[in-house]
Design a protein around this motif. Structure first.
Motif, PDB file in Angstrom:
ATOM      1  N   ARG A 184       0.709  -1.192  -0.007  1.00  0.00           N
ATOM      2  CA  ARG A 184       0.042  -0.084  -0.063  1.00  0.00           C
ATOM      3  C   ARG A 184       0.942   1.308  -0.021  1.00  0.00           C
ATOM      4  N   SER A 185       1.843   1.295   0.660  1.00  0.00           N
ATOM      5  CA  SER A 185       2.932   2.455   0.833  1.00  0.00           C
ATOM      6  C   SER A 185       3.426   2.723  -0.581  1.00  0.00           C
ATOM      7  N   LEU A 186       3.507   1.923  -1.540  1.00  0.00           N
ATOM      8  CA  LEU A 186       3.973   2.044  -2.793  1.00  0.00           C
ATOM      9  C   LEU A 186       2.995   3.153  -3.534  1.00  0.00           C
ATOM     10  N   TYR A 187       1.800   2.879  -3.048  1.00  0.00           N
ATOM     11  CA  TYR A 187       0.536   3.705  -3.877  1.00  0.00           C
ATOM     12  C   TYR A 187       0.552   5.045  -3.128  1.00  0.00           C
ATOM     13  N   PHE A 188       0.811   4.858  -2.062  1.00  0.00           N
ATOM     14  CA  PHE A 188       0.337   6.182  -0.875  1.00  0.00           C
ATOM     15  C   PHE A 188       1.631   7.056  -0.641  1.00  0.00           C
ATOM     16  N   SER A 189       2.887   6.689  -1.090  1.00  0.00           N
ATOM     17  CA  SER A 189       3.998   7.630  -0.640  1.00  0.00           C
ATOM     18  C   SER A 189       4.061   9.097  -1.457  1.00  0.00           C
ATOM     19  N   ILE A 190       3.278   9.077  -2.528  1.00  0.00           N
ATOM     20  CA  ILE A 190       3.197  10.210  -3.541  1.00  0.00           C
ATOM     21  C   ILE A 190       2.549  11.370  -2.545  1.00  0.00           C
ATOM     22  N   LEU A 191       1.622  10.872  -1.611  1.00  0.00           N
ATOM     23  CA  LEU A 191       0.861  11.838  -0.896  1.00  0.00           C
ATOM     24  C   LEU A 191       1.737  12.786   0.085  1.00  0.00           C
ATOM     25  N   SER A 192       2.898  12.331   0.244  1.00  0.00           N
ATOM     26  CA  SER A 192       3.989  13.098   1.050  1.00  0.00           C
ATOM     27  C   SER A 192       4.703  14.383   0.284  1.00  0.00           C
ATOM     28  N   ILE A 193       4.111  14.289  -1.112  1.00  0.00           N
ATOM     29  CA  ILE A 193       4.740  15.377  -1.910  1.00  0.00           C
ATOM     30  C   ILE A 193       3.661  16.317  -2.395  1.00  0.00           C
ATOM     31  N   ASP A 194       3.753  17.673  -2.077  1.00  0.00           N
ATOM     32  CA  ASP A 194       2.802  18.712  -2.471  1.00  0.00           C
ATOM     33  C   ASP A 194       2.776  18.710  -4.061  1.00  0.00           C
ATOM     34  N   VAL A 195       1.730  19.028  -4.499  1.00  0.00           N
ATOM     35  CA  VAL A 195       1.511  19.008  -5.934  1.00  0.00           C
ATOM     36  C   VAL A 195       2.391  20.261  -6.609  1.00  0.00           C
ATOM     37  N   ASP A 196       2.584  21.250  -5.595  1.00  0.00           N
ATOM     38  CA  ASP A 196       3.279  22.447  -6.342  1.00  0.00           C
ATOM     39  C   ASP A 196       4.691  22.310  -5.931  1.00  0.00           C
ATOM     40  N   ASP A 197       5.257  21.371  -5.431  1.00  0.00           N
ATOM     41  CA  ASP A 197       6.741  20.974  -5.045  1.00  0.00           C
ATOM     42  C   ASP A 197       7.241  20.665  -6.602  1.00  0.00           C
ATOM     43  N   SER A 198       8.572  21.203  -6.692  1.00  0.00           N
ATOM     44  CA  SER A 198       9.252  21.404  -8.066  1.00  0.00           C
ATOM     45  C   SER A 198       9.588  19.819  -8.322  1.00  0.00           C
ATOM     46  N   ASN A 199       9.636  19.065  -7.363  1.00  0.00           N
ATOM     47  CA  ASN A 199       9.853  17.453  -7.605  1.00  0.00           C
ATOM     48  C   ASN A 199       8.791  16.510  -7.720  1.00  0.00           C
ATOM     49  N   PHE A 200       7.475  17.260  -7.744  1.00  0.00           N
ATOM     50  CA  PHE A 200       6.282  16.312  -7.526  1.00  0.00           C
ATOM     51  C   PHE A 200       6.141  15.527  -8.838  1.00  0.00           C
ATOM     52  N   ARG A 201       6.188  16.240 -10.060  1.00  0.00           N
ATOM     53  CA  ARG A 201       6.162  15.425 -11.407  1.00  0.00           C
ATOM     54  C   ARG A 201       7.192  14.366 -11.514  1.00  0.00           C
ATOM     55  N   GLN A 202       8.331  14.426 -10.875  1.00  0.00           N
ATOM     56  CA  GLN A 202       9.166  13.349 -11.084  1.00  0.00           C
ATOM     57  C   GLN A 202       8.758  12.092 -10.249  1.00  0.00           C
ATOM     58  N   TYR A 203       8.212  12.467  -8.986  1.00  0.00           N
ATOM     59  CA  TYR A 203       7.824  11.306  -8.026  1.00  0.00           C
ATOM     60  C   TYR A 203       6.540  10.880  -8.793  1.00  0.00           C
ATOM     61  N   TYR A 204       5.637  11.439  -9.280  1.00  0.00           N
ATOM     62  CA  TYR A 204       4.333  11.238  -9.855  1.00  0.00           C
ATOM     63  C   TYR A 204       4.614  10.062 -10.855  1.00  0.00           C
ATOM     64  N   GLU A 205       5.831  10.419 -11.901  1.00  0.00           N
ATOM     65  CA  GLU A 205       5.951   9.606 -12.794  1.00  0.00           C
ATOM     66  C   GLU A 205       6.609   8.098 -12.486  1.00  0.00           C
ATOM     67  N   GLU A 206       7.252   8.321 -11.494  1.00  0.00           N
ATOM     68  CA  GLU A 206       8.148   7.294 -10.710  1.00  0.00           C
ATOM     69  C   GLU A 206       7.097   6.418 -10.142  1.00  0.00           C
ATOM     70  N   ARG A 207       5.929   6.908  -9.575  1.00  0.00           N
ATOM     71  CA  ARG A 207       4.900   6.002  -8.884  1.00  0.00           C
ATOM     72  C   ARG A 207       4.363   5.255 -10.019  1.00  0.00           C
ATOM     73  N   LYS A 208       3.895   6.041 -11.293  1.00  0.00           N
ATOM     74  CA  LYS A 208       3.116   5.303 -12.212  1.00  0.00           C
ATOM     75  C   LYS A 208       4.165   4.081 -12.731  1.00  0.00           C
ATOM     76  N   LYS A 209       5.421   4.391 -13.019  1.00  0.00           N
ATOM     77  CA  LYS A 209       6.380   3.398 -13.381  1.00  0.00           C
ATOM     78  C   LYS A 209       6.479   2.159 -12.509  1.00  0.00           C
ATOM     79  N   LEU A 210       6.294   2.458 -11.177  1.00  0.00           N
ATOM     80  CA  LEU A 210       6.651   1.539 -10.265  1.00  0.00           C
ATOM     81  C   LEU A 210       5.437   0.644 -10.178  1.00  0.00           C
ATOM     82  N   LEU A 211       4.278   1.205 -10.087  1.00  0.00           N
ATOM     83  CA  LEU A 211       2.958   0.422 -10.344  1.00  0.00           C
ATOM     84  C   LEU A 211       2.739  -0.274 -11.418  1.00  0.00           C
TER      85      LEU A 211
END
Length: 771
Positions: free
Chosen positions: A310-337
């Protein structure tokens, strides 16, 4: 009331059982365990009496089926019911009082004796309220024994005192208890998988005994600072306790995973599906930590090993959408899932918890899963978004809803009467209806309009379904009956037909009132019962699946509604393309209203002799009750606004039976395939417009036209046929601004699915310079 001794009580029971039935059970209560036990022993001498022990109604140590035992005690014959009070006291005081109330008022054909314990105070109170009960209730003895304390044990090795395996054994012991059996201790231990929390309302004192986790923490205090008991089951803690008796925790982990760096083996562990391996792995991260901070954080917020994935799904929630690294984490999450097996349960949970991001939650979602689309639907009704954001969300997250939300423009041909005002009103009405269905809110202005329409009822001017079917000459078409298909779906149907290369000829009719299926079956005779019937849409609206407005207020059911309609259109497309049919006609019995459900209003001034049926939208009545916002037809009073009759059952998802526009108006759609050689072009797709000149455009078709129309910016323009009926001239007097425009081509109110563009330019004034 006087208390009897055992002999007197036996005589009273014998007198009750040997005489003609009084029609009521005989109730005997005592608070003395020895007297209770002695009474049962002496009553059992009479083999004619059938004893029913509630403890025998506990299947495999489960909670007793008290109701079944109680009912069996009132079957034919002489029955003695034992353990009712003990079983009820394990549940709660309220549960006990409910059965006592039933027992003192119950009727029986023959003879039923109910033996109770520790109910004297309540029964005394009942006797004071009704002196007749003194003949039905006997009190045995005057002494009062204390209630035992019950300890819930999950492991028999840790139990103290007398041990009972499951609820059935414990209840049997309570039924047979004597003063001797509790002489040494009032404590009774029960081994069960049930938690003490299940018995938190019990009359008995029920507590949880120490488990393996407590023993581990006592021996290894470091555990208590990292984990809590809820992080594992009793069997898991017991398993670890046994291992810790031979090795320290570090060696146990090293031997299990063969590596020092736990993050290396995460893939193998997640795919192992071994409960203890996964649990130990997660526990090791929490207790020992790893060099991967992401993995440490992911493990820190979860309560058991199953939540590691479940944490692999939810870790993205620790990053704010306005954070400069959000898109990177967002794409990494998609690839991981994408690398792990999709987990629908976790996907659903993520969508539930993404709400912690508030208004921004919707931007964490994609259209990758159905769960995410449902979540997007919820957020559209939770928050306000700008038009740009709203369109972006529909286009990226909800492509099917985007087709549904497209404005459907009604014209005189579609509503089949010469009334441009009514056509325009319907266009605006259903555009607003869909917006409010999506947003899950009703504006005050729209509610006023609904009330106004409820009094005027303009749908009466529109043709009936049967008349429309005849006008469209549909008798030879393949009939598709879609239960509860309203006109709100016309944009979606038109757009899907365009996508599938189909031509949709759309008409709007009205159903008979009330808008229920039983009164709208005229099509059966018309098509001689040959219709292909689809009831899935109606079942969604009635909450046959998990949808329920009382549980989920948002209109997430719309996704499945559209999927049902899409399946019908796909079936038509296949049959048309294969030549199985040449033409199909889609129609319905009635529509449905979502807004009448979310309005949640019951008119307290409306109360007829019979309670409102069909979620209170209509009610049988002998005559017109003269109620505002209601009409009277076919022996029913029918509400046309968004209220329901007093007493009407609340609808689960959507409602019909009333006379709102969305309930009454139904589409009738004749569908054919688009001719392969059909071509439309504008002769003059660039128009130079001068201030005082009329804007005209000429449409050419390679086949003769009959009644060509252009839909531009949600307005219809009718062309004049010229020359060989392959040309049509259109006056676009109200289109003057310099811009590019898109025109949707209609032929005799049939949506061809073809769109053409044209451009208007300002005509430049030419100045004669004398050259």
């Amino acid at each position: 009331m006087r208390s009897l001794d055992v002999a007197e009580c036996i005589n009273e029971v014998a007198s009750y059982c040997n005489n003609v039935s009084t029609g009521f059970p005989l109730i005997v209560d005592t608070e003395d365990y020895d007297l209770f036990h002695e009474l049962i022993s002496r009553l059992r001498i009479d083999v004619a009496k059938k004893f029913i022990y509630v403890s025998n109604y506990c299947k495999d140590g489960s909670i007793p089926d008290v109701e079944r035992a109680y009912n069996n005690a009132f079957s034919d014959g002489v029955h003695v019911l034992v353990g009712l009070s003990q079983a009820c006291m394990l549940h709660s005081q309220i549960f006990l009082e409910e059965y006592l109330d039933r027992a003192v008022n119950e009727t029986c054909r023959e003879h039923t004796v109910i033996l109770l314990m520790h109910c004297r105070d309540y029964l005394h109170q009942k006797c004071k309220q009704d002196i007749r009960l003194k003949r039905r209730i006997i009190f045995l003895g005057n002494s009062c024994n204390p209630l035992p304390q019950i300890i819930i044990e999950r492991n028999a090795n840790y139990a103290k005192g007398k041990l009972y395996d499951g609820v059935g054994e414990l209840l049997s012991a309570l039924e047979q208890m004597t003063n001797e059996s509790i002489k040494d201790s009032l404590t009774m231990s029960m081994v069960t998988t049930y938690s003490a929390a299940l018995f938190r309302r019990a009359v008995y004192s029920v507590n949880q005994g120490p488990g393996s986790f407590d023993i581990i923490c006592k021996k290894f205090p470091a555990f208590s600072s990292c984990v809590v008991e809820e992080n594992g089951t009793e069997l898991q803690w017991q398993w670890l306790k046994c291992k810790l008796e031979e090795n320290n925790f570090g060696k146990i982990v090293a031997e299990e995973f063969k590596v020092l760096d736990l993050e290396i083996c995460i893939g193998d562990v997640l795919q192992s599906n071994d409960e203890y391996t996964l649990w130990l792995y997660w526990l090791a991260i929490k207790v020992m930590g790893t060099d991967n901070s992401y993995l440490n954080i992911a493990a820190s917020d979860i309560k058991n090993q199953l939540d590691l994935e479940r944490s692999l799904y939810f870790s993205i929630l620790s990053i704010d959408v306005d954070d400069s690294n959000f898109r990177q984490y967002y794409e990494e999450r998609k690839k991981l899932l994408e690398k792990i097996k999709d987990n629908p349960k976790l996907s659903s949970q993520f969508c539930n918890e993404v709400g912690q991001k508030g208004r921004k939650a919707i931007f964490y979602l994609t259209n990758r899963t159905h769960d995410e689309q449902i979540c997007s639907m919820k957020w559209l009704s939770y928050y306000e978004y700008s038009r740009k954001e709203f369109n972006y969300i529909l286009e990226t997250n909800l492509p099917q809803v985007n087709l549904y939300m497209d404005t459907y423009v009604f014209n005189e041909g579609i509503i089949q009467i010469d009334d441009a005002g009514l056509a325009g009103m319907l266009t605006d009405y259903f555009s607003e209806y869909k917006k409010q269905k999506i947003s899950n809110k009703i504006t005050d202005d729209f509610l006023l309009e609904v009330n106004d329409i409820a009094e005027k009822r303009p749908y009466n001017r529109i043709l009936t379904r049967l008349a429309t079917l005849k006008n469209l000459q549909c008798r030879d078409a393949m009939p598709y009956f879609v239960d509860a298909l309203g006109v709100e779906y016309l944009s979606y149907i038109k757009n899907k037909c365009k996508e599938y290369g189909l031509i949709a000829e759309i008409r709007v009719a009205h159903c008979d009132l009330p808008s229920i299926t039983s009164l709208n079956k005229d099509f059966d005779d018309f098509f001689q019962n040959t219709c292909r019937v689809t009831k899935d849409l109606d079942e969604i609206k009635h909450g046959v699946n998990y949808y329920d407005y009382e549980k989920v207020k948002q209109p997430i059911h719309l996704l499945d509604e559209l999927a049902v309609i899409d399946e019908v259109l796909k079936d038509i497309r296949v049959k048309l393309s294969q030549g199985v049919i040449k033409r199909a006609v889609v129609f319905s019995d009635h529509g449905a209203s979502r807004l009448a459900v979310i309005n949640e209003t019951e008119n307290a001034t409306i109360e007829l002799e019979e309670k409102g049926r069909h979620s209170g939208r209509c009610c049988p009545a002998d005559s017109d009750p003269q109620i505002p916002f209601a009409t009277y037809e076919n022996g029913y009073a029918v509400l046309a606004n968004y209220e329901r009759f007093k007493g009407g059952h609340k609808a689960e998802v959507e409602v019909h039976g009333g006379a709102s526009l969305e309930e009454v108006l139904v589409p009738i759609i004749a569908i054919t395939t688009k001719p392969n050689r059909l071509t439309y072009v504008f002769e003059n797709d660039v128009i130079e417009h001068k201030h005082n000149e009329k804007t005209k455009i000429i449409l050419f078709c390679n086949m003769p036209m009959h009644k060509p129309q252009l839909r531009i910016k949600n307005k219809f323009y009718v062309g004049r046929l010229t020359v060989d009926n392959k040309h049509a001239e259109f006056d676009l007097d109200d289109i003057k601004r310099k811009n590019r425009y898109t025109a949707e081509i209609y032929e005799d109110n049939k949506a061809t699915g073809i769109e053409l563009e044209f451009e208007i330019k300002k005509k430049t004034h030419e100045v004669d310079l004398g050259f």
